[in-house]
Write an enzyme that holds these catalytic residues in place. Structure first.
Site, short mmCIF file in Angstrom:
data_model
loop_
_atom_site.label_atom_id
_atom_site.label_comp_id
_atom_site.label_asym_id
_atom_site.label_seq_id
_atom_site.Cartn_x
_atom_site.Cartn_y
_atom_site.Cartn_z
CB ALA A 63 6.21 -1.04 -17.19
N GLY A 108 9.31 2.26 -14.34
CA GLY A 108 8.36 3.28 -14.80
C GLY A 108 7.82 4.14 -13.67
CD GLU A 111 11.40 4.87 -17.03
OE1 GLU A 111 10.63 3.91 -16.84
OE2 GLU A 111 12.12 4.98 -18.03
CD GLU A 131 13.34 0.13 -15.88
OE1 GLU A 131 14.27 0.27 -15.07
OE2 GLU A 131 12.41 0.96 -15.98
C1 LIG Z 1 9.01 -3.80 -5.72
C2 LIG Z 1 9.41 -5.17 -5.20
C3 LIG Z 1 10.88 -5.17 -4.79
C4 LIG Z 1 8.54 -5.47 -3.96
O1 LIG Z 1 8.77 -6.75 -3.47
P1 LIG Z 1 7.76 -7.35 -2.38
O2 LIG Z 1 7.57 -6.38 -1.28
O3 LIG Z 1 8.30 -8.70 -2.03
O4 LIG Z 1 6.35 -7.46 -3.11
P2 LIG Z 1 5.95 -8.49 -4.27
O5 LIG Z 1 5.34 -9.69 -3.67
O6 LIG Z 1 7.08 -8.69 -5.18
O7 LIG Z 1 4.85 -7.62 -5.06
C5 LIG Z 1 3.47 -7.61 -4.70
C6 LIG Z 1 2.66 -7.93 -5.91
O8 LIG Z 1 2.90 -6.93 -6.90
C7 LIG Z 1 3.33 -7.52 -8.11
N1 LIG Z 1 4.28 -6.61 -8.79
C8 LIG Z 1 5.26 -5.90 -8.26
N2 LIG Z 1 5.89 -5.18 -9.19
C9 LIG Z 1 5.27 -5.46 -10.35
C10 LIG Z 1 5.45 -5.04 -11.70
N3 LIG Z 1 6.38 -4.14 -12.03
N4 LIG Z 1 4.65 -5.57 -12.63
C11 LIG Z 1 3.69 -6.45 -12.33
N5 LIG Z 1 3.44 -6.88 -11.07
C12 LIG Z 1 4.23 -6.40 -10.11
C13 LIG Z 1 4.02 -8.82 -7.67
O9 LIG Z 1 4.10 -9.73 -8.72
C14 LIG Z 1 3.07 -9.24 -6.57
O10 LIG Z 1 1.89 -9.78 -7.16
P3 LIG Z 1 1.34 -11.21 -6.68
O11 LIG Z 1 0.13 -11.47 -7.53
O12 LIG Z 1 1.03 -11.02 -5.23
O13 LIG Z 1 2.45 -12.20 -6.90
C15 LIG Z 1 9.17 -6.25 -6.27
O14 LIG Z 1 7.80 -6.40 -6.46
C16 LIG Z 1 9.80 -5.94 -7.59
O15 LIG Z 1 10.99 -6.08 -7.74
N6 LIG Z 1 9.00 -5.54 -8.59
C17 LIG Z 1 9.43 -5.32 -9.94
C18 LIG Z 1 10.14 -3.99 -10.09
C19 LIG Z 1 10.63 -3.80 -11.51
O16 LIG Z 1 11.37 -4.61 -12.03
N7 LIG Z 1 10.23 -2.71 -12.16
C20 LIG Z 1 10.58 -2.41 -13.52
C21 LIG Z 1 9.47 -2.82 -14.44
S1 LIG Z 1 9.88 -2.62 -16.17
C22 LIG Z 1 9.55 -0.95 -16.45
O17 LIG Z 1 9.14 -0.24 -15.59
C23 LIG Z 1 9.71 -0.50 -17.88
C24 LIG Z 1 9.64 0.97 -18.05
O18 LIG Z 1 10.90 1.56 -18.00
#
Ligand SMILES: CC(C)(COP(=O)(O)OP(=O)(O)OC[C@H]1O[C@@H](n2cnc3c(N)ncnc32)[C@H](O)[C@@H]1OP(=O)(O)O)[C@@H](O)C(=O)NCCC(=O)NCCSC(=O)CCO
Length: 257
Positions: A63, A108, A111, A131
């Site tokens: 998400a 998500g 999921e 999460e």
């Molecule tokens: C997936 C990860 C580990 C990847 O890391 P990395 O390769 O270093 O890439 P990033 O620079 O972090 O990501 C590129 C770009 O995407 C954006 N982004 C990544 N994931 C999300 C997200 N879930 N929501 C919004 N944006 C996201 C990130 O901010 C970057 O954007 P820029 O503008 O370039 O800064 C790493 O990205 C990671 O850990 N992501 C989060 C994973 C997570 O926690 N998922 C759970 C979300 S809550 C959920 O799903 C609720 C439903 O059950």
């Protein structure tokens, strides 16, 4: 469609999350577009199998966390219902679904993959429900679907630690069906989809119904559904075709009637 690419290949339909720069994070718009694509192919009588995947290096990183800053508890409930509703819809499609996990499948994103019938992952893929590290827990069905798939202990380990797991470990615990190199992921997934597309769509739909509803029920109810569904199969042309083809030593041609 702004963030979803769709393509048809004969009777296979591909739904490709296409917001690569944000690792296909599921914001409200993307969720709506996936919903629309699913509806489109659900109605399309030619489509026999749906394949979900992501563009770039992620299947989906979950998400969209940037949307969380402005959510009140009521908004969060609505958002969870929307995300979970999509996963429920996908799980309950009468057509077989495959998640082709090309990279990160987190939160998500995992999921979404869990709501598909089968999962094929690239060796390079990483899966998880992180999460807990955001001070929340999975809200798009993961607490229930992962637990049913891999058992309470492994599911709790994944959700409590938030650690990412490799595709190979995911395969060992039954979370993914097959792991292949990224270079052959598309071909292997297509071959699997084509195999399913040759089966009787009406019997696949019946089978899905019995397995899904049986999984939610006491075993005696599930077994009873199995017998009822099994006898219903005998009212189809496809059963006649399958049995005749075997006896005539030829390949069956299932029509879905
Ligand atoms: C997936 C990860 C580990 C990847 O890391 P990395 O390769 O270093 O890439 P990033 O620079 O972090 O990501 C590129 C770009 O995407 C954006 N982004 C990544 N994931 C999300 C997200 N879930 N929501 C919004 N944006 C996201 C990130 O901010 C970057 O954007 P820029 O503008 O370039 O800064 C790493 O990205 C990671 O850990 N992501 C989060 C994973 C997570 O926690 N998922 C759970 C979300 S809550 C959920 O799903 C609720 C439903 O059950």
């Amino acid at each position: 469609m702004q963030f979803v690419l769709t393509k048809k290949e004969g009777n296979l339909a591909w739904i490709i999350l296409n917001k690569a720069e944000k690792l296909n994070a599921l914001d409200s718009k993307l969720i709506e577009e996936i919903w629309e694509s699913v509806e489109q192919y659900e109605e399309d009588s030619e489509t026999r199998v749906l394949i979900f995947t992501g563009s770039g290096k992620a299947f989906s990183a979950g998400a969209d966390i940037t949307e969380f800053t402005k959510l009140s508890p009521i908004d969060a409930w609505k958002f969870a219902k929307k995300g979970r509703g999509l996963m429920d819809k996908i799980e309950n499609l009468s057509k077989p679904t495959i998640a082709m996990i090309n990279g990160y499948a987190l939160g998500g994103g995992l999921e979404l993959a869990l709501s598909c019938d089968l999962r094929v992952a690239a060796i390079e893929a990483q899966l998880g429900l992180p999460e807990i590290n955001l001070g929340i827990y999975p809200g798009f069905g993961g607490t229930q679907r992962l637990t049913r798939l891999v058992g309470k202990s492994k599911a709790l380990e994944i959700m409590m630690t938030g650690d990412r797991i490799t595709a190979s470990d995911a395969e060992k615990m039954g979370l993914v069906n097959k792991v292949v190199p990224l270079s052959s992921l598309e071909e292997e997934t297509r071959n699997l989809a084509l195999k399913l597309a040759e089966k009787s769509p009406v019997i696949l739909a019946l089978l899905k119904e019995v397995v899904l509803r049986g999984n939610d029920s006491p075993i005696l109810s599930g077994l009873s559904m199995e017998s009822l569904g099994w006898s219903t199969a005998f009212s189809t042309q496809d059963k006649n075709e399958g049995v005749s083809a075997f006896l005539q030593k030829r390949k069956p041609q299932f029509k879905g009637s």
